[in-house]
Scaffold this motif. Structure first.
Motif, PDB file in Angstrom:
ATOM      1  N   ALA A   1      24.902  79.225  62.918  1.00 56.84           N
ATOM      2  CA  ALA A   1      23.873  79.831  62.080  1.00 56.84           C
ATOM      3  C   ALA A   1      23.838  79.195  60.691  1.00 56.84           C
ATOM      4  CB  ALA A   1      24.106  81.329  61.967  1.00 56.84           C
ATOM      5  N   SER A   2      25.008  78.928  60.106  1.00 56.18           N
ATOM      6  CA  SER A   2      25.055  78.345  58.761  1.00 56.18           C
ATOM      7  C   SER A   2      24.432  76.954  58.736  1.00 56.18           C
ATOM      8  CB  SER A   2      26.490  78.278  58.247  1.00 56.18           C
ATOM      9  OG  SER A   2      27.279  77.461  59.101  1.00 56.18           O
ATOM     10  N   ASP A   3      24.644  76.173  59.806  1.00 55.91           N
ATOM     11  CA  ASP A   3      24.052  74.842  59.884  1.00 55.91           C
ATOM     12  C   ASP A   3      22.530  74.935  59.997  1.00 55.91           C
ATOM     13  OD1 ASP A   3      26.550  73.690  59.734  1.00 55.91           O
ATOM     14  OD2 ASP A   3      26.773  73.489  61.912  1.00 55.91           O
ATOM     15  N   LEU A   4      22.071  75.873  60.818  1.00 51.48           N
ATOM     16  CA  LEU A   4      20.629  76.071  60.955  1.00 51.48           C
ATOM     17  C   LEU A   4      19.993  76.430  59.623  1.00 51.48           C
ATOM     18  CD1 LEU A   4      20.106  78.125  64.251  1.00 51.48           C
ATOM     19  CD2 LEU A   4      19.239  75.844  63.754  1.00 51.48           C
ATOM     20  N   LEU A   5      20.596  77.389  58.921  1.00 48.41           N
ATOM     21  CA  LEU A   5      20.020  77.835  57.655  1.00 48.41           C
ATOM     22  C   LEU A   5      20.028  76.725  56.612  1.00 48.41           C
ATOM     23  CD1 LEU A   5      21.532  81.422  57.542  1.00 48.41           C
ATOM     24  CD2 LEU A   5      19.090  80.853  57.570  1.00 48.41           C
ATOM     25  N   GLU A   6      21.088  75.920  56.589  1.00 47.16           N
ATOM     26  CA  GLU A   6      21.156  74.826  55.631  1.00 47.16           C
ATOM     27  C   GLU A   6      20.034  73.823  55.865  1.00 47.16           C
ATOM     28  OE1 GLU A   6      24.570  72.003  53.670  1.00 47.16           O
ATOM     29  OE2 GLU A   6      24.650  72.304  55.846  1.00 47.16           O
ATOM     30  N   VAL A   7      19.849  73.461  57.122  1.00 43.61           N
ATOM     31  CA  VAL A   7      18.787  72.502  57.458  1.00 43.61           C
ATOM     32  C   VAL A   7      17.419  73.108  57.182  1.00 43.61           C
ATOM     33  CG1 VAL A   7      17.637  71.334  59.374  1.00 43.61           C
ATOM     34  CG2 VAL A   7      20.122  71.192  59.139  1.00 43.61           C
ATOM     35  N   ARG A   8      17.231  74.359  57.540  1.00 44.32           N
ATOM     36  CA  ARG A   8      15.926  74.990  57.343  1.00 44.32           C
ATOM     37  C   ARG A   8      15.576  75.072  55.852  1.00 44.32           C
ATOM     38  NH1 ARG A   8      14.934  80.262  60.859  1.00 44.32           N
ATOM     39  NH2 ARG A   8      12.778  79.685  60.303  1.00 44.32           N
ATOM     40  N   ARG A   9      16.552  75.379  55.025  1.00 45.47           N
ATOM     41  CA  ARG A   9      16.271  75.439  53.581  1.00 45.47           C
ATOM     42  C   ARG A   9      15.854  74.070  53.041  1.00 45.47           C
ATOM     43  NH1 ARG A   9      20.656  79.356  53.301  1.00 45.47           N
ATOM     44  NH2 ARG A   9      22.144  77.647  53.124  1.00 45.47           N
ATOM     45  N   HIS A  10      16.507  73.008  53.522  1.00 44.50           N
ATOM     46  CA  HIS A  10      16.212  71.679  53.003  1.00 44.50           C
ATOM     47  C   HIS A  10      14.970  71.055  53.638  1.00 44.50           C
ATOM     48  CE1 HIS A  10      20.308  71.946  51.367  1.00 44.50           C
ATOM     49  NE2 HIS A  10      19.942  70.991  50.548  1.00 44.50           N
ATOM     50  N   VAL A  11      14.535  71.586  54.772  1.00 44.41           N
ATOM     51  CA  VAL A  11      13.370  71.019  55.454  1.00 44.41           C
ATOM     52  C   VAL A  11      12.146  71.930  55.343  1.00 44.41           C
ATOM     53  CG1 VAL A  11      12.423  70.291  57.683  1.00 44.41           C
ATOM     54  CG2 VAL A  11      14.768  69.696  57.070  1.00 44.41           C
ATOM     55  N   GLU A  12      12.289  73.182  55.759  1.00 44.91           N
ATOM     56  CA  GLU A  12      11.103  74.027  55.865  1.00 44.91           C
ATOM     57  C   GLU A  12      10.505  74.455  54.527  1.00 44.91           C
ATOM     58  OE1 GLU A  12      10.383  76.551  59.398  1.00 44.91           O
ATOM     59  OE2 GLU A  12      12.576  76.721  59.396  1.00 44.91           O
ATOM     60  N   ILE A  13      11.328  74.558  53.486  1.00 45.13           N
ATOM     61  CA  ILE A  13      10.777  74.952  52.178  1.00 45.13           C
ATOM     62  C   ILE A  13       9.868  73.857  51.623  1.00 45.13           C
ATOM     63  CG2 ILE A  13      11.342  75.531  49.788  1.00 45.13           C
ATOM     64  CD1 ILE A  13      13.815  77.005  50.874  1.00 45.13           C
ATOM     65  N   PRO A  14      10.324  72.603  51.520  1.00 50.21           N
ATOM     66  CA  PRO A  14       9.391  71.559  51.069  1.00 50.21           C
ATOM     67  C   PRO A  14       8.253  71.317  52.048  1.00 50.21           C
ATOM     68  CG  PRO A  14      11.509  70.607  51.712  1.00 50.21           C
ATOM     69  CD  PRO A  14      11.704  72.074  51.667  1.00 50.21           C
ATOM     70  N   VAL A  15       8.512  71.485  53.346  1.00 50.47           N
ATOM     71  CA  VAL A  15       7.456  71.312  54.345  1.00 50.47           C
ATOM     72  C   VAL A  15       6.309  72.284  54.097  1.00 50.47           C
ATOM     73  CG1 VAL A  15       6.906  71.808  56.763  1.00 50.47           C
ATOM     74  CG2 VAL A  15       8.753  70.233  56.210  1.00 50.47           C
ATOM     75  N   ALA A  16       6.646  73.520  53.761  1.00 55.14           N
ATOM     76  CA  ALA A  16       5.601  74.512  53.474  1.00 55.14           C
ATOM     77  C   ALA A  16       4.765  74.055  52.275  1.00 55.14           C
ATOM     78  CB  ALA A  16       6.232  75.867  53.205  1.00 55.14           C
ATOM     79  N   GLY A  17       5.432  73.483  51.270  1.00 54.64           N
ATOM     80  CA  GLY A  17       4.701  72.978  50.114  1.00 54.64           C
ATOM     81  C   GLY A  17       3.772  71.837  50.479  1.00 54.64           C
ATOM     82  N   TYR A  18       4.255  70.890  51.278  1.00 53.25           N
ATOM     83  CA  TYR A  18       3.405  69.782  51.718  1.00 53.25           C
ATOM     84  C   TYR A  18       2.241  70.302  52.565  1.00 53.25           C
ATOM     85  CZ  TYR A  18       7.145  66.572  50.304  1.00 53.25           C
ATOM     86  OH  TYR A  18       8.081  65.871  49.594  1.00 53.25           O
ATOM     87  N   ALA A  19       2.526  71.287  53.409  1.00 51.79           N
ATOM     88  CA  ALA A  19       1.473  71.839  54.266  1.00 51.79           C
ATOM     89  C   ALA A  19       0.356  72.459  53.439  1.00 51.79           C
ATOM     90  CB  ALA A  19       2.070  72.876  55.218  1.00 51.79           C
TER      91      ALA A  19
END
Length: 263
Positions: A97-115
């Motif tokens: 779970a910790s690995d998933l959350l780390e990756v999601r924070r670094h990927v999905e947050i900026p991705v939402a901004g680009y989207a």
């Protein structure tokens, strides 16, 4: 013992699913030591009979126990207790779970901004339609499937195939985590609201609002997961409370000693 219609404790009880009730029962039995480390749990048929639930419900609960690190399932042998307390970092599929959350924070947050900057009218139509379906859906399995599609659609709207490929890679783990949180954390309605905030930011083309909405969503995921795995314990008494308790004890002892002497 019928666990198919239970409620949580508290001033405003929350009706829980049969799976959550079964999980809470078995988890409590393990943590109390009714089933010690190394013990084999009763067979599925026996547990279904005792708890008066269907086999699919029981199997979901057993999978959750394994996710929480309390048991392990051995093919042809059964389910065995491997810990008397849930692990702090459960595993979903191939990822912690910790690995998933780390990756999601670094990927999905900026991705939402680009989207928010790159989305097309077709992207917005797709996301809005998907969100409306999720808000109407009552079946957990169907909702979880749409949850992963939603996050894929946001990545697609960012117009970078690498982002979508990353989400595709963790798609199974996301679905497992989503099902876990919705069955045990009652996350569906809250997630729907968080998803709507993301879509509204995309509609407004607000990079900052989209990134903040996704960050809030992921923070709530982490909080709910922590609450499930490590439920809050009764807080230790404050210094004032401890002092008052000590003084009360001393007063009682003094009174009892005086009465004994007088008698």
């Amino acid at each position: 013992m019928n666990l198919s219609d239970s409620q949580t404790a508290g001033p405003v009880p929350r009706r829980v699913s049969a799976m959550e009730a079964v999980l809470n029962h078995l988890r409590g039995a393990i943590e109390r030591g009714d089933y010690a480390v190394g013990d084999k749990l009763p067979s599925e048929a026996e547990l279904c009979r005792r708890l008066e639930v269907s086999r699919p419900v029981l199997r979901e609960a057993l999978r959750a126990l394994q996710t929480m690190g309390l048991t392990v399932s051995r093919t042809g042998k059964g389910t065995f207790v491997v810990s008397d307390g849930a692990v702090a970092d459960p595993t979903f599929g191939d990822y912690a779970a910790s690995d998933l959350l780390e990756v999601r924070r670094h990927v999905e947050i900026p991705v939402a901004g680009y989207a928010a900057l790159r989305r097309t009218p077709e992207d917005l139509d797709h996301l809005t339609h998907l969100l409306e379906r999720m808000e109407r859906e009552t079946d957990t399995t169907a909702w979880v499937a749409m949850d992963t599609l939603f996050h894929l659609a946001v990545a697609q709207a960012a117009r970078n195939p690498v982002f979508r490929r990353v989400i595709e890679e963790i798609r199974d783990a996301l679905a497992r985590q989503s099902a876990f949180l919705n069955e045990l954390g009652g996350r569906r309605e809250q997630s729907n609201r968080e998803h709507r905030a993301i879509v509204e930011a995309l509609v407004d083309s607000s990079e900052q609002d989209a990134a903040e909405a996704m960050a809030h969503h992921l923070a709530r995921v982490e909080t709910t997961l922590t609450t499930i795995v490590r439920p809050a314990r009764r807080a230790a008494p404050s210094r004032t409370e401890a002092t008052e308790a000590t003084e009360a004890t001393e007063t009682t002892q003094t009174t009892e000693s005086t009465e004994s002497t007088e008698s």
